[in-house]
Design a protein around this motif. Structure first.
Motif, mmCIF file in Angstrom:
data_model
loop_
_atom_site.group_PDB
_atom_site.id
_atom_site.type_symbol
_atom_site.label_atom_id
_atom_site.label_comp_id
_atom_site.label_asym_id
_atom_site.label_seq_id
_atom_site.Cartn_x
_atom_site.Cartn_y
_atom_site.Cartn_z
ATOM 1 N N HIS A 44 0.831 -1.210 0.000
ATOM 2 C CA HIS A 44 0.000 0.000 0.000
ATOM 3 C C HIS A 44 0.865 1.259 0.000
ATOM 4 C CE1 HIS A 44 -3.545 -2.486 0.966
ATOM 5 N NE2 HIS A 44 -4.214 -1.460 0.520
ATOM 6 N N MET A 45 1.954 1.196 0.766
ATOM 7 C CA MET A 45 2.813 2.379 0.876
ATOM 8 C C MET A 45 3.489 2.685 -0.462
ATOM 9 S SD MET A 45 3.167 4.501 3.217
ATOM 10 C CE MET A 45 2.952 3.825 4.857
ATOM 11 N N ALA A 46 3.919 1.627 -1.167
ATOM 12 C CA ALA A 46 4.563 1.835 -2.472
ATOM 13 C C ALA A 46 3.588 2.490 -3.444
ATOM 14 C CB ALA A 46 5.045 0.494 -3.024
ATOM 15 N N LYS A 47 2.342 2.049 -3.390
ATOM 16 C CA LYS A 47 1.323 2.586 -4.289
ATOM 17 C C LYS A 47 1.013 4.054 -3.933
ATOM 18 C CE LYS A 47 -3.340 1.504 -5.455
ATOM 19 N NZ LYS A 47 -4.508 0.991 -4.747
ATOM 20 N N LEU A 48 0.944 4.303 -2.639
ATOM 21 C CA LEU A 48 0.653 5.652 -2.159
ATOM 22 C C LEU A 48 1.781 6.615 -2.542
ATOM 23 C CD1 LEU A 48 -1.353 7.291 -0.540
ATOM 24 C CD2 LEU A 48 -0.328 6.390 1.562
ATOM 25 N N ARG A 49 3.026 6.154 -2.390
ATOM 26 C CA ARG A 49 4.164 7.005 -2.730
ATOM 27 C C ARG A 49 4.177 7.350 -4.217
ATOM 28 N NH1 ARG A 49 8.730 4.116 1.040
ATOM 29 N NH2 ARG A 49 8.851 5.741 2.639
ATOM 30 N N LYS A 50 3.765 6.392 -5.044
ATOM 31 C CA LYS A 50 3.708 6.672 -6.487
ATOM 32 C C LYS A 50 2.767 7.837 -6.763
ATOM 33 C CE LYS A 50 4.912 2.436 -8.841
ATOM 34 N NZ LYS A 50 4.328 1.133 -9.096
ATOM 35 N N LYS A 51 1.752 7.964 -5.945
ATOM 36 C CA LYS A 51 0.788 9.051 -6.151
ATOM 37 C C LYS A 51 1.281 10.374 -5.595
ATOM 38 C CE LYS A 51 -3.441 6.325 -6.189
ATOM 39 N NZ LYS A 51 -4.757 6.087 -5.577
ATOM 40 N N VAL A 52 1.832 10.347 -4.378
ATOM 41 C CA VAL A 52 2.072 11.631 -3.699
ATOM 42 C C VAL A 52 3.510 12.144 -3.790
ATOM 43 C CG1 VAL A 52 0.162 11.292 -2.075
ATOM 44 C CG2 VAL A 52 2.478 10.611 -1.398
ATOM 45 N N GLU A 53 4.459 11.250 -4.109
ATOM 46 C CA GLU A 53 5.854 11.703 -4.126
ATOM 47 C C GLU A 53 6.239 12.167 -5.523
ATOM 48 O OE1 GLU A 53 7.636 11.965 -1.535
ATOM 49 O OE2 GLU A 53 6.791 10.596 -0.033
ATOM 50 N N ARG A 54 7.044 13.218 -5.605
ATOM 51 C CA ARG A 54 7.545 13.649 -6.915
ATOM 52 C C ARG A 54 8.488 12.591 -7.470
ATOM 53 N NH1 ARG A 54 5.888 18.864 -7.769
ATOM 54 N NH2 ARG A 54 5.384 19.995 -5.850
ATOM 55 N N PRO A 105 11.532 9.224 -1.528
ATOM 56 C CA PRO A 105 10.349 9.843 -0.914
ATOM 57 C C PRO A 105 10.733 11.046 -0.037
ATOM 58 C CG PRO A 105 10.484 7.487 -0.397
ATOM 59 C CD PRO A 105 11.751 7.856 -1.076
ATOM 60 N N ALA A 106 9.998 12.126 -0.190
ATOM 61 C CA ALA A 106 10.260 13.320 0.611
ATOM 62 C C ALA A 106 9.096 13.610 1.561
ATOM 63 C CB ALA A 106 10.477 14.525 -0.317
ATOM 64 N N LEU A 107 7.911 13.078 1.245
ATOM 65 C CA LEU A 107 6.735 13.345 2.084
ATOM 66 C C LEU A 107 6.550 12.224 3.119
ATOM 67 C CD1 LEU A 107 4.295 15.227 2.543
ATOM 68 C CD2 LEU A 107 3.006 13.811 0.938
ATOM 69 N N ILE A 108 6.515 10.981 2.640
ATOM 70 C CA ILE A 108 6.434 9.842 3.566
ATOM 71 C C ILE A 108 7.812 9.193 3.581
ATOM 72 C CG2 ILE A 108 5.234 7.706 4.171
ATOM 73 C CD1 ILE A 108 3.024 8.550 2.164
ATOM 74 N N VAL A 109 8.598 9.480 4.607
ATOM 75 C CA VAL A 109 9.961 8.953 4.649
ATOM 76 C C VAL A 109 10.007 7.670 5.476
ATOM 77 C CG1 VAL A 109 11.052 11.202 4.325
ATOM 78 C CG2 VAL A 109 10.606 10.370 6.641
ATOM 79 N N THR A 110 10.955 6.807 5.124
ATOM 80 C CA THR A 110 11.190 5.591 5.898
ATOM 81 C C THR A 110 12.237 5.890 6.949
ATOM 82 O OG1 THR A 110 10.738 4.235 3.958
ATOM 83 C CG2 THR A 110 11.914 3.175 5.767
ATOM 84 N N VAL A 111 11.911 5.611 8.205
ATOM 85 C CA VAL A 111 12.892 5.749 9.271
ATOM 86 C C VAL A 111 13.390 4.340 9.561
ATOM 87 C CG1 VAL A 111 13.333 6.568 11.620
ATOM 88 C CG2 VAL A 111 11.603 7.712 10.200
#
Ligand code: CA
Length: 233
Positions: free
Chosen positions: A203-213, A218-224
């Protein structure tokens, strides 16, 4: 009658279908059935069901196509895919097409009932999320399941689950959120349930495709590392 919810079971194998009907009727659900993908799709599009249990391997129209077509009409319909295959690709395909969850055959009846209950609890909770979320330069309309960048005219559709993930990360934006916590709080799975966290990753990969440039950076949802995901605003 105070039913717990209306389910549609789309499954061509009679023994499995009958077994599922018995289990969910026993647990207090109103249950309808479809024996192939075409009838399953027709019934699904009536919008009469709280949740659809959808087999992948179906005559007439396979479960992936059914899921895809339901999703193009309704981003809100709760769908759990029943997959005979446990290959990564099948699971990714199902979740990418917008299923809320998948369960691999052979499954434990108890686990399936718990997953259905979890998805339905989430559906009922939808109205607790704020109508608008501001995430970086994104404006997300949580009621209409869509969003856009401030400078852009393109409106991007989101699924209910994606909105829920963003809302949860936003509510806890001061710290990283682990995949286990997302499963417990967004999917509402009990922590003791042994559910693979790759559901979250997909789900996160799909979401990042939508919201990240750049989804690779990723700059909005970062992995810690070792902690989970954090929203940067
Ligand atoms: Ca089948």
């Amino acid at each position: 009658m105070d039913k717990k919810g209306r389910l549609l079971i789309v499954e061509d194998e009679e023994a499995i279908r009958n077994g599922l009907v018995d289990v969910f009727v026993y647990h207090g659900y109103a249950v309808d059935i479809a024996c192939d993908g075409r009838i399953g799709l027709e019934k699904s599009l009536s919008g009469d069901y709280d949740l659809i249990l959808l087999d992948v391997m179906l005559p007439e129209l396979d479960g992936f196509s059914v899921c895809n077509q339901i999703r193009s009409h309704s981003r809100d319909q709760a769908i759990i895919m029943l997959t005979a295959k446990t290959t990564e690709q099948d699971i990714i395909t199902g979740l990418t097409l917008g299923a809320d969850d998948y369960i691999a055959k052979p499954f434990s009846v108890r686990e399936l009932v718990l997953r259905v209950e979890a998805v339905l609890r989430r559906v009922k909770k939808d109205h607790e999320v704020a109508p608008e979320l501001l995430l970086g330069d994104w404006q997300i309309d949580t009621r209409n399941l869509c969003g856009k960048r401030r400078e852009s005219a393109d409106v991007i559709p989101f699924t209910r689950r994606e909105i829920d993930i963003l809302a949860y990360l936003h509510a806890h934006r001061e710290r990283p959120v682990s995949r286990e916590e997302l499963l417990a709080e967004v999917w509402e799975y009990k922590r003791a349930m042994n559910i693979e966290t790759r559901t979250v990753d997909i789900h996160m990969a799909k979401l990042r495709k939508k919201v990240e440039r750049d989804p690779k950076e990723p700059a909005l949802i970062v992995t810690v590392r070792g902690e989970g995901y954090r929203l940067t605003l």
